[in-house]
Design an enzyme around this catalytic site. Sequence first.
Site, short mmCIF file in Angstrom:
data_model
loop_
_atom_site.label_atom_id
_atom_site.label_comp_id
_atom_site.label_asym_id
_atom_site.label_seq_id
_atom_site.Cartn_x
_atom_site.Cartn_y
_atom_site.Cartn_z
N LYS A 15 0.86 -1.19 0.00
CA LYS A 15 0.00 0.00 0.00
C LYS A 15 0.90 1.24 0.00
CE LYS A 15 -0.27 2.10 3.25
NZ LYS A 15 -0.10 2.84 4.51
N ASP A 131 -4.90 0.63 8.58
CA ASP A 131 -4.80 0.42 7.14
C ASP A 131 -5.57 -0.80 6.66
OD1 ASP A 131 -3.22 2.65 6.61
OD2 ASP A 131 -1.34 1.56 6.89
#
Length: 279
Positions: A15, A131
């Site tokens: 990410k 996240d």
Amino acid sequence: MTAADAGVHEAAPAKINLALHVTGRRADGYHLLDSLVAFADIGDHVQARPATRTRLRVTGPMAAGVPRGGENTVLRAAALIGVAADITLDKHLPTAAGIGGGSSDAAATLRALARLGGIAVPGGVLALGADVPVCLLARAARMRGIGEEVLPVDGLPALDAVLVNPRVPVATPGVFARLDRRENDGLPEVLPRWHDRADCARWLATQRNDLEDPAQALCPEIGTVLEGLRESQDCALARMSGSGATCYGLYPDAMAATRAAARIAAQRPYWWVVATRLR
């Protein structure tokens, strides 16, 4: 034998926070963020097979940095969803690196075990990490709040990039503790329509990562990484991802990214350097 009996496989892509604005802090101490996120075409891999109890095996070039106890995000994700499995985590991303490795591993585990058990991913995934909700989506998105608000972003061009980590872990709480200002402007309420990757890079250059300066105070190597990216041929933008220490550089095409990655890796053989595409 069914597909589930043979096991299921899920990718756990890196990410990348293309921009990360800290917009406030709640009374409970959690920071509020507004971030544009993309996912790389490289990452870890999770394989799960049916079992009577959950076991975890870690393989791959980054296996040595993975905790094996109760703090392991894969095991925590398995406990949350309640599906027993033999799980293999093939680890390729550095840990504590600002690219959501542990969160992406947890999200991939949730997807894999949901498929294995024929059930839906449960609620409450935010407890596994800020996240994890965006990593469950695993596509370009805007994440806000403490990570609970995730909105898919359409129209983000594919971005050829180089990811560089100096192999120095950075503790996220320490970075947030060094923030001088916590009440900052967020991203524009309406994101632009980017014409192409060059247009996107120019717009990203007008945004920021509010954690970059405090992270550099803890880890000066981040500044060296950014300098190396900015000095590389054809680099349109260099910025830190997440709370560091991984940084990304954007390039006009895959050939330019590959060339820059090779040159940086030759100059700094100890660093983790990879050319990739962000989507």
